[in-house]
Enzyme design. Sequence first.
Site, PDB file in Angstrom:
ATOM      1  N   GLU A   1      -4.891  -7.677 -10.830  1.00 29.33           N
ATOM      2  CA  GLU A   1      -4.888  -7.937  -9.395  1.00 29.33           C
ATOM      3  C   GLU A   1      -5.427  -9.353  -9.195  1.00 29.33           C
ATOM      4  OE1 GLU A   1      -6.937  -5.008  -7.076  1.00 29.33           O
ATOM      5  OE2 GLU A   1      -5.361  -3.518  -7.353  1.00 29.33           O
TER       6      GLU A   1
ATOM      7  N   ASP B   1     -13.913  -7.349   2.022  1.00 28.28           N
ATOM      8  CA  ASP B   1     -14.624  -7.727   0.799  1.00 28.28           C
ATOM      9  C   ASP B   1     -16.088  -8.013   1.082  1.00 28.28           C
ATOM     10  OD1 ASP B   1     -12.379  -7.759  -1.074  1.00 28.28           O
ATOM     11  OD2 ASP B   1     -11.614  -9.364   0.196  1.00 28.28           O
TER      12      ASP B   1
ATOM     13  N   TYR C   1      -4.399   2.475  -4.206  1.00 23.25           N
ATOM     14  CA  TYR C   1      -5.757   2.044  -4.536  1.00 23.25           C
ATOM     15  C   TYR C   1      -6.695   2.830  -3.635  1.00 23.25           C
ATOM     16  CZ  TYR C   1      -9.588  -1.441  -5.196  1.00 23.25           C
ATOM     17  OH  TYR C   1     -10.774  -2.075  -5.461  1.00 23.25           O
TER      18      TYR C   1
END
Length: 265
Positions: A49, A60, A175
């Site tokens: 990734e 994030d 994911y």
Amino acid sequence: MSRIQACMAALAASNKKGLIPFITAGDPDPELTLPLMHALVEGGADIIELGVPFSDPMADGPVIQRASERALLKGVGLRDVLEMVKQFRSTNQVTPVVLMGYANPIERMGQEQFIQAASEAGVDGVLVVDYPPEECEYFAENMHKNGMDTIFLLAPTSTDERIAQVGKIATGYVYYVSLKGVTGSGALDLDAVAAMIPRIKRYVNVPVGVGFGIRDGATAKAIASVSDAVVIGSRIIQELENTPREQAVAAVQSFITGIRSALDN
């Protein structure tokens, strides 16, 4: 069958679990991205990734935010990332590469132009954090027409309706974000992950990779016992932050080799 699908099928056939490391393109230096990608493969990565630097990476945590900031300061943008993938493909035609990032750079380029450029560069899949699956069918259809997979996030808070929508258009893998919050935060609850995976698989017919909070071989092995793959990002970025530049590639390869060994033994 895409490179990602072939990779996941081969892993399943050999009863192995996937190792999917994440790095931010251009961090800590654009010249190191290509060597780092090859080091991840040498260390045992199945899929890479590659983060596209963005000024407001809201999903994030601070570690990956800092990586984006460092890459942006070096002038790295989406077109640069595509060029890095193209260079990687000149010597590696096997390892799938997934671009992970946010909608703004893609929208600025234009979806169709991006899809064409990504396909020509050798990208295998894209995970766009802020593309809602309910609004993504046209993008996903065009991606699939060009031989690329669309990866989506699922979370502990995902409803059955959201999981089912992702199941309609996700290809390659999904994911699963194992924690509430941002990357690199909190402590994993293996029982909670183990309970969620079967619920996801009721609606989703692709492998499930689990990330957020995986920091060492023991945790990776535990998560792999209930999933198809593990995704590791913040911990690798920390390795880069804490290692002198000239030792960074070797340090990352050594770390990934340790995770691979834990998964396989």
